[in-house]
Design an enzyme around this catalytic site. Structure first.
Site, PDB file in Angstrom:
ATOM      1  CG  ASN A  15      -1.779   1.194   1.360  1.00  0.00           C
ATOM      2  OD1 ASN A  15      -1.855   1.986   0.414  1.00  0.00           O
ATOM      3  ND2 ASN A  15      -2.429   1.355   2.498  1.00  0.00           N
ATOM      4  CE  LYS A  18      -0.434   3.487   4.576  1.00  0.00           C
ATOM      5  NZ  LYS A  18      -0.460   3.639   6.013  1.00  0.00           N
ATOM      6  CG  HIS A  24      -6.258   2.071   4.909  1.00  0.00           C
ATOM      7  ND1 HIS A  24      -5.855   3.073   5.769  1.00  0.00           N
ATOM      8  CD2 HIS A  24      -5.234   1.198   4.824  1.00  0.00           C
ATOM      9  CE1 HIS A  24      -4.617   2.802   6.176  1.00  0.00           C
ATOM     10  NE2 HIS A  24      -4.218   1.665   5.617  1.00  0.00           N
ATOM     11  CD  GLU A  59      -3.353   5.785   6.396  1.00  0.00           C
ATOM     12  OE1 GLU A  59      -3.242   5.805   5.163  1.00  0.00           O
ATOM     13  OE2 GLU A  59      -2.483   5.294   7.153  1.00  0.00           O
ATOM     14  CD  GLU A  61      -4.022  -2.279   7.262  1.00  0.00           C
ATOM     15  OE1 GLU A  61      -2.881  -2.550   6.874  1.00  0.00           O
ATOM     16  OE2 GLU A  61      -4.598  -1.217   6.977  1.00  0.00           O
ATOM     17  N   GLY A  94       1.683   2.617  10.732  1.00  0.00           N
ATOM     18  CA  GLY A  94       2.641   3.713  10.588  1.00  0.00           C
ATOM     19  C   GLY A  94       3.309   4.123  11.891  1.00  0.00           C
ATOM     20  CB  SER A 106       4.368  -1.436  12.320  1.00  0.00           C
ATOM     21  OG  SER A 106       3.991  -0.078  12.488  1.00  0.00           O
TER      22      SER A 106
END
Ligand code: PGA
Length: 251
Positions: free
Chosen positions: A7, A9, A92, A94, A164, A170, A210
């Site tokens: 991914n 991003k 996701h 985000e 996730e 991150g 991570s």
């Protein structure tokens, strides 16, 4: 089957992405290994050209739930198909947290993706606060029931779930293999119990948050894991290659 999803991003220009693939697209993969790159939308077309003779597949990072129309700034499944996209990341954290996507919208997107034969990679996961309050399983079961509500049994059997934990994305703090395993087993039995009463499901579950070359082996050793969704460590060829080849074979 093992899935390694990158991914990217909001990273990489066209030249950087093509350079990455120049090195990566000819890696040998067994029938059981799937490498999927999820670049920003603007790179889907040039990467699809570059990957024409490669086993590496493309994913979008998002998609809207309509075929076409007055939806400024959105991308439709028809446009993704036009770029040879086989997968799409939906829900996701985000998208949920920064862009306020709710379960209802996510469920429509999942349904729409199947309409166009695009396999969704459906993300679920708890925040740190939810984990600390003991709400991990409640959060995940809510996300699963709302997201899967419109799907048929056949569609659910084809979906890819990505666990996730939001606190691991991150941050450099991955879920321990024990924490990941506990949730993967929960997701597997939740889906079996609620959607596949009469037959055995083998829903695919990825871990994301991570993932690095140093923790991949331990994570891939847990029960019920079908691969990983990798953000930061997928941006460099070397670290992503170490993740894909975590077993160390030179195939
Ligand atoms: P990370 O991101 O590997 O950088 O934690 C994972 C993701 O957001 O999918």
């Amino acid at each position: 089957m093992k899935y390694f999803v990158a991914n990217w991003k909001m990273h990489k220009t066209c030249a950087e992405a093509l350079d990455f693939l120049e090195y990566f697209k000819n890696i040998s993969l067994s029938k059981e290994e799937y490498v999927i790159i999820a670049p920003p939308f603007t790179l889907l077309w040039p990467l699809s050209k570059s990957l024409q003779d490669s086993k590496i597949k493309l994913s979008a990072q998002n998609m809207y739930c309509e075929d076409k129309g007055a939806f400024t700034g959105e991308i439709s499944p028809i446009q993704l198909k036009d770029c040879n996209v086989d997968y799409v990341i939906i829900g996701h954290s985000e998208r949920r947290n920064i862009f306020h996507e709710d379960n209802e919208l996510i469920s429509k997107k999942l349904k729409k993706a199947f309409e166009y034969n695009i396999t969704p990679i459906f993300c679920v996961g708890e925040t740190l606060e939810q984990r600390q309050k003991g709400l991990t399983f409640d959060t995940i079961s809510n996300q699963l029931s709302a997201g899967l509500a419109k799907l048929s049994e056949d569609e659910i059997s084809k979906i890819i779930i990505a666990y996730e934990p939001v606190w691991a994305i991150g941050t450099g703090v991955n879920a321990t293999p024990e924490q990941a395993e506990e949730v993967h087993l929960f997701i597997n039995s939740f889906i079996q119990k609620n959607y596949f009463k009469n037959k055995n499901s083998d829903v695919k579950i990825l871990y994301g948050g991570s993932v690095t070359p140093s923790n991949i082996k331990d994570l891939m050793n847990i029960s019920k894991i079908d691969g990983v969704l990798v953000g930061g460590a997928s941006l460099q060829q070397e670290s992503f290659l170490k993740i894909v080849k975590y077993k160390g074979e030179d195939k």
